[in-house]
Scaffold this active site. Sequence first.
Site, PDB file in Angstrom:
ATOM      1  N   LYS A  13       4.120  12.023  10.366  1.00  0.00           N
ATOM      2  CA  LYS A  13       4.680  13.124  11.146  1.00  0.00           C
ATOM      3  C   LYS A  13       3.879  14.406  10.969  1.00  0.00           C
ATOM      4  CE  LYS A  13       8.766  12.905   9.268  1.00  0.00           C
ATOM      5  NZ  LYS A  13       8.492  11.790   8.328  1.00  0.00           N
ATOM      6  N   ARG A 127      -2.696   7.418  -1.374  1.00  0.00           N
ATOM      7  CA  ARG A 127      -3.268   8.665  -0.887  1.00  0.00           C
ATOM      8  C   ARG A 127      -3.545   9.650  -2.022  1.00  0.00           C
ATOM      9  NH1 ARG A 127       2.030  11.121   2.345  1.00  0.00           N
ATOM     10  NH2 ARG A 127       3.272  11.664   0.496  1.00  0.00           N
ATOM     11  N   ARG A 161       0.043  13.304  -5.837  1.00  0.00           N
ATOM     12  CA  ARG A 161       1.409  13.744  -6.092  1.00  0.00           C
ATOM     13  C   ARG A 161       2.046  12.823  -7.115  1.00  0.00           C
ATOM     14  NH1 ARG A 161       4.738  14.989  -0.627  1.00  0.00           N
ATOM     15  NH2 ARG A 161       6.353  14.374  -2.124  1.00  0.00           N
ATOM     16  N   ARG A 172      12.952   7.044  -1.690  1.00  0.00           N
ATOM     17  CA  ARG A 172      12.950   7.992  -0.566  1.00  0.00           C
ATOM     18  C   ARG A 172      13.226   7.281   0.746  1.00  0.00           C
ATOM     19  NH1 ARG A 172       7.222  10.496  -1.564  1.00  0.00           N
ATOM     20  NH2 ARG A 172       7.538  11.427   0.490  1.00  0.00           N
TER      21      ARG A 172
END
Length: 215
Positions: A13, A127, A161, A172
């Site tokens: 997104k 990532r 992260r 999540r």
Amino acid sequence: MRLILLGPPGAGKGTQAKRLVEQHGVPQLSTGDMLRSAVANQTDVGKRAKSIMDAGELVPDEVVNQIVSDRIEEPDCANGFILDGFPRTLKQADALAEILEGKGLNLDRVVEMQVDDDALVHRITGRFTCKSCGALYHETDMPPQKEGVCDVCGSTEFVRREDDNEQTVRKRLRAYYKDTSPLIGYYHAKGSLARVDGMKEIDTVTRSIEAAIKG
């Protein structure tokens, strides 16, 4: 153009919102950014939000709703906006409908980006970013051209992260399906929902979203 992008974490997104901002010249409104801005600017609702956060409590819907309402009245939203991270629940969706109706506005489209769960886990856990310039990479899908060196700025420092691990990602995803996925049926019933295949190559997804907006 007033648009909502829906999809689980890692669906892309943010990437697509950035492209839409560049293409259409409308702002991307992130709930987190709006909240931080209201606090930094010491608006009335920002001061209220700060006192709540300082007490270690979650900011209630009524405060978030007011922050969104105030933000879309700013001049850069005159030609539209892209909502990112709001609404997250059916209650917030109802509040957004009331906010827009009160301002004589309406949503043009709600786009759901559909992505396979396992693919999302692969995307997120692999990532990492350049510590210096923020360029985004992926271990297998998009590694730097030269191992250990940023393509953009030449830095050799990269960061991940802490919550980009499989256990946290799947947690999540469960939260998304519980709280946010009901919005898909909500907006489908209103006739404003469009679905695109988020598994496709980035440019293809962008074209699909543009077609959904026009269609």
